[in-house]
Design an enzyme around this catalytic site. Sequence first.
Site, mmCIF file in Angstrom:
data_model
loop_
_atom_site.group_PDB
_atom_site.id
_atom_site.type_symbol
_atom_site.label_atom_id
_atom_site.label_comp_id
_atom_site.label_asym_id
_atom_site.label_seq_id
_atom_site.Cartn_x
_atom_site.Cartn_y
_atom_site.Cartn_z
ATOM 1 N N LYS A 354 20.511 -24.359 -37.313
ATOM 2 C CA LYS A 354 21.212 -23.442 -36.982
ATOM 3 C C LYS A 354 20.748 -21.883 -36.909
ATOM 4 O O LYS A 354 20.262 -21.385 -38.028
ATOM 5 C CB LYS A 354 22.256 -23.286 -38.041
ATOM 6 N N GLY A 406 16.321 -15.991 -44.396
ATOM 7 C CA GLY A 406 17.422 -14.750 -44.385
ATOM 8 C C GLY A 406 17.454 -14.101 -45.747
ATOM 9 O O GLY A 406 16.572 -13.812 -46.229
ATOM 10 N N SER A 407 18.592 -13.474 -46.110
ATOM 11 C CA SER A 407 18.766 -12.450 -47.016
ATOM 12 C C SER A 407 18.500 -13.147 -48.291
ATOM 13 O O SER A 407 18.940 -14.396 -48.656
ATOM 14 C CB SER A 407 19.910 -11.597 -46.968
ATOM 15 N N THR A 410 22.193 -14.795 -49.453
ATOM 16 C CA THR A 410 22.551 -15.838 -48.998
ATOM 17 C C THR A 410 21.400 -16.948 -49.438
ATOM 18 O O THR A 410 22.078 -18.280 -49.557
ATOM 19 C CB THR A 410 22.402 -15.902 -47.237
ATOM 20 N N GLU A 429 12.869 -18.495 -47.442
ATOM 21 C CA GLU A 429 12.022 -17.148 -46.942
ATOM 22 C C GLU A 429 13.099 -16.168 -46.964
ATOM 23 O O GLU A 429 13.740 -15.974 -46.137
ATOM 24 C CB GLU A 429 11.372 -17.360 -45.673
ATOM 25 N N CYS A 463 10.820 -8.842 -42.532
ATOM 26 C CA CYS A 463 11.350 -9.065 -44.190
ATOM 27 C C CYS A 463 9.976 -8.308 -44.881
ATOM 28 O O CYS A 463 10.407 -7.867 -46.184
ATOM 29 C CB CYS A 463 11.254 -10.307 -44.277
ATOM 30 N N GLU A 564 16.831 -3.559 -49.999
ATOM 31 C CA GLU A 564 16.167 -3.572 -48.592
ATOM 32 C C GLU A 564 16.888 -2.892 -47.425
ATOM 33 O O GLU A 564 18.169 -3.025 -47.123
ATOM 34 C CB GLU A 564 16.223 -5.187 -48.205
HETATM 35 P P1 NAD Z 1 21.627 -13.543 -43.798
HETATM 36 O O1 NAD Z 1 21.157 -14.220 -44.981
HETATM 37 O O2 NAD Z 1 22.951 -12.596 -43.437
HETATM 38 O O3 NAD Z 1 21.796 -14.924 -42.753
HETATM 39 C C1 NAD Z 1 20.987 -15.811 -42.429
HETATM 40 C C2 NAD Z 1 21.259 -17.147 -41.898
HETATM 41 O O4 NAD Z 1 21.961 -17.705 -42.827
HETATM 42 C C3 NAD Z 1 22.285 -17.048 -40.860
HETATM 43 O O5 NAD Z 1 21.904 -17.935 -39.502
HETATM 44 C C4 NAD Z 1 23.723 -17.229 -41.211
HETATM 45 O O6 NAD Z 1 24.466 -17.516 -40.458
HETATM 46 C C5 NAD Z 1 23.241 -18.245 -42.336
HETATM 47 N N1 NAD Z 1 24.207 -18.241 -43.333
HETATM 48 C C6 NAD Z 1 24.998 -16.795 -43.876
HETATM 49 N N2 NAD Z 1 25.693 -17.502 -45.129
HETATM 50 C C7 NAD Z 1 25.322 -18.819 -45.153
HETATM 51 C C8 NAD Z 1 26.082 -19.703 -46.159
HETATM 52 N N3 NAD Z 1 26.710 -19.479 -47.032
HETATM 53 N N4 NAD Z 1 25.274 -21.039 -45.928
HETATM 54 C C9 NAD Z 1 24.572 -21.318 -45.240
HETATM 55 N N5 NAD Z 1 24.102 -20.534 -44.270
HETATM 56 C C10 NAD Z 1 24.590 -18.981 -44.387
HETATM 57 O O7 NAD Z 1 20.327 -12.840 -43.086
HETATM 58 P P2 NAD Z 1 20.210 -12.085 -41.558
HETATM 59 O O8 NAD Z 1 20.964 -10.831 -41.805
HETATM 60 O O9 NAD Z 1 20.472 -12.921 -40.432
HETATM 61 O O10 NAD Z 1 18.600 -11.752 -41.662
HETATM 62 C C11 NAD Z 1 18.013 -10.721 -42.280
HETATM 63 C C12 NAD Z 1 17.529 -10.977 -43.578
HETATM 64 O O11 NAD Z 1 16.521 -12.204 -43.534
HETATM 65 C C13 NAD Z 1 16.569 -9.999 -44.260
HETATM 66 O O12 NAD Z 1 17.052 -9.948 -45.423
HETATM 67 C C14 NAD Z 1 15.247 -10.134 -44.265
HETATM 68 O O13 NAD Z 1 14.366 -9.739 -44.968
HETATM 69 C C15 NAD Z 1 15.148 -11.878 -44.172
HETATM 70 N N6 NAD Z 1 14.086 -12.402 -43.557
HETATM 71 C C16 NAD Z 1 13.105 -12.944 -44.329
HETATM 72 C C17 NAD Z 1 12.017 -13.666 -43.712
HETATM 73 C C18 NAD Z 1 10.833 -14.239 -44.657
HETATM 74 O O14 NAD Z 1 9.976 -14.553 -44.020
HETATM 75 N N7 NAD Z 1 10.753 -13.976 -45.749
HETATM 76 C C19 NAD Z 1 11.908 -13.407 -42.387
HETATM 77 C C20 NAD Z 1 12.866 -12.988 -41.403
HETATM 78 C C21 NAD Z 1 13.782 -12.324 -42.404
#
Ligand code: NAD
Length: 608
Positions: A354, A406-407, A410, A429, A463, A564
């Site tokens: 997804k 993601g964040s 989440t 990650e 990130c 962040e």
């Molecule tokens: P986000 O956490 O808002 O969303 C990430 C994904 O999770 C999306 O696909 C979203 O639809 C899904 N999601 C949201 N809530 C969920 C839930 N309750 N259950 C399952 N899935 C859910 O993050 P974002 O805004 O898309 O991305 C930015 C973040 O990602 C930043 O914090 C960044 O630092 C991090 N990031 C980390 C890395 C790494 O390698 N450490 C790499 C890229 C991005």
Amino acid sequence: MSLLSAGDILFFHRQSLQNDDFSSAVSRVAIANRSNQSITHTEEAIFESEACLVEITSLPLSASAIQKAVQFAESCIGSPYNDIFAPDCRNSQGKISYYCSQLITESYKDCGVEFPDHRLNFKDKKGDFIPFWEDYFSRLKRPLPQGDSGSHPSTLRMTAQLQLKSTIRSAIKGNIFPLKDSFLETLHFIGGQTLKLEKGQKFEVLKPRNAKLLCSFYAATSDEIATAIEIAKKAQISWQNETLVKRGSILQKAAEIIKENYKEIAEWECRDNGKPICEAEADVLSCVDTFQYYAGTCHTLLGQHIPLENNRYAYTKRVPLGVVGCIGAWNYPLQTCSWKTAPALACGNSVVYKPSPLCPVTAHILALILRQSGLPDGVFNVVQGGAETGKALVEHKDVAKVSFTGSLQTGKAIMQSCAASCVKPITLELGGKSALIVSDDVDIEEAVACIMAANYYSQGQVCTNASKVLVHRSIIDKVEDVLRKKTLNMKIGDPLDVTTKVGAHVSAEHRDKVQQYVRGAVKEGARLVCGGERVNVPECENGFYLSPCILAQVTEAMTVYREEIFGAVALLIPYDTENDAIRMANDTDAPLASGVVCRSEILHVFFS
Ligand code: NAD
């Protein structure tokens, strides 16, 4: 498992298909599935027929009415299938129309649903009966129902009662490049098919470069997720039995296709995400490496042979987990998808992926590439949607492992979901708050180049972004001066322009959030050196642009020091001693990356 339910009606739209291919595919399925008490054709009919477009429609009838119709149809034609077709693909006006798996009008009349009257026609254009149908009905020991009342697909399609459930564009086995824009209409990818689903929440994706609509889609519902997982589970069994050589060669082929088409893929990434095209190209090329690397590891997935006493031995064997559920962020859409997918596939798992609803496109392109590479249908699937879709995926009992990018917030929620369902393994990650320490012995120009790379790449939406720039107090003014001049010189522009250095933020909301951080810091006492302003890019007027920003005199008490920002905002923070610098670098709840710029080895850095 299929995307269909009993009583659904399928419309097959052919473009290059020969009549016989379709007819024989359907009859094969009909014969093979006689025990299945469903009036619909199974998904196999769709896959085998290779029709270009299949629309699945349903009638808003109660389950008992559908059951009645199914029984009625069966009593009429002696088959659980409603397998009467208008074979020449023409309606009564002689216009080329749709093929369908047609519900007998009468069966629905029996349930009180009226369709426009139409007569069935089994003759070709010359007026001769088509041999296939003669043979077909003779096998059923029924007279050919020529001229009987029946709902021709074209008229049936016009009926107000029918509701579109989904549209499937079926497999294109050859080269998918150059991609036609129409692929954006069917962004889900399940069981080797590109799909348009229409039940879930609607998402509209704007192009960051000019705020114009790129695509829209309806999120996969929990039922549709369950279907995708079931398909993936079934496909995984044969995938795990493939030889390691075969698995490796498919991943290698995917690497080659990505490499051959990296410019076109990068343009889609750029349109979807807003990052400069030169960065998008580098991202896509890194995915070539990812697939090549994991293609190579396939051969190493071996067990061990352990000799024991008395000529006995033990052995270990590596077995896949099953279905891996993957969820990606929007900042590196194709990279994140590749990092998760390539290793999972190499190890014999199937994947349901997804992407972020903000950047749904390139994961779908990867699905098309993998299909072209020979990956069996159902082994890699893409479901589109937001948090709800992600949650349904994570919590499904048949998802054996979750991989998430993601964040932090989440990530914590997903960890809880994984613990609550059945304690499944998880890889996270997450976001971070990283630091870059600049010692007092540096070459200022070099140090500034490092600061810019660590803060402005991808509009700071990285990130590992080192937003806390800890600079030795003795050189901080000089660093600020050079950094400001160079920052002001960066070209902010259309991400598709190769000379652009700063593209657009992924969305208007995210741009505003970054700007809020800048304004908040100034309110808390930081000094704005430059940037943080909205920028109007000619011919991309409404794009989500913000000038890269430097904030000086940032203190440990400020919000930007802790949180962040995920934007191009460099925080200049002075330090006096190495210990001070290390303490501040480690002073975070989200440690992810760290860097040091120095010329000697005197700076002994220990990061936690
Ligand atoms: P986000 O956490 O808002 O969303 C990430 C994904 O999770 C999306 O696909 C979203 O639809 C899904 N999601 C949201 N809530 C969920 C839930 N309750 N259950 C399952 N899935 C859910 O993050 P974002 O805004 O898309 O991305 C930015 C973040 O990602 C930043 O914090 C960044 O630092 C991090 N990031 C980390 C890395 C790494 O390698 N450490 C790499 C890229 C991005």
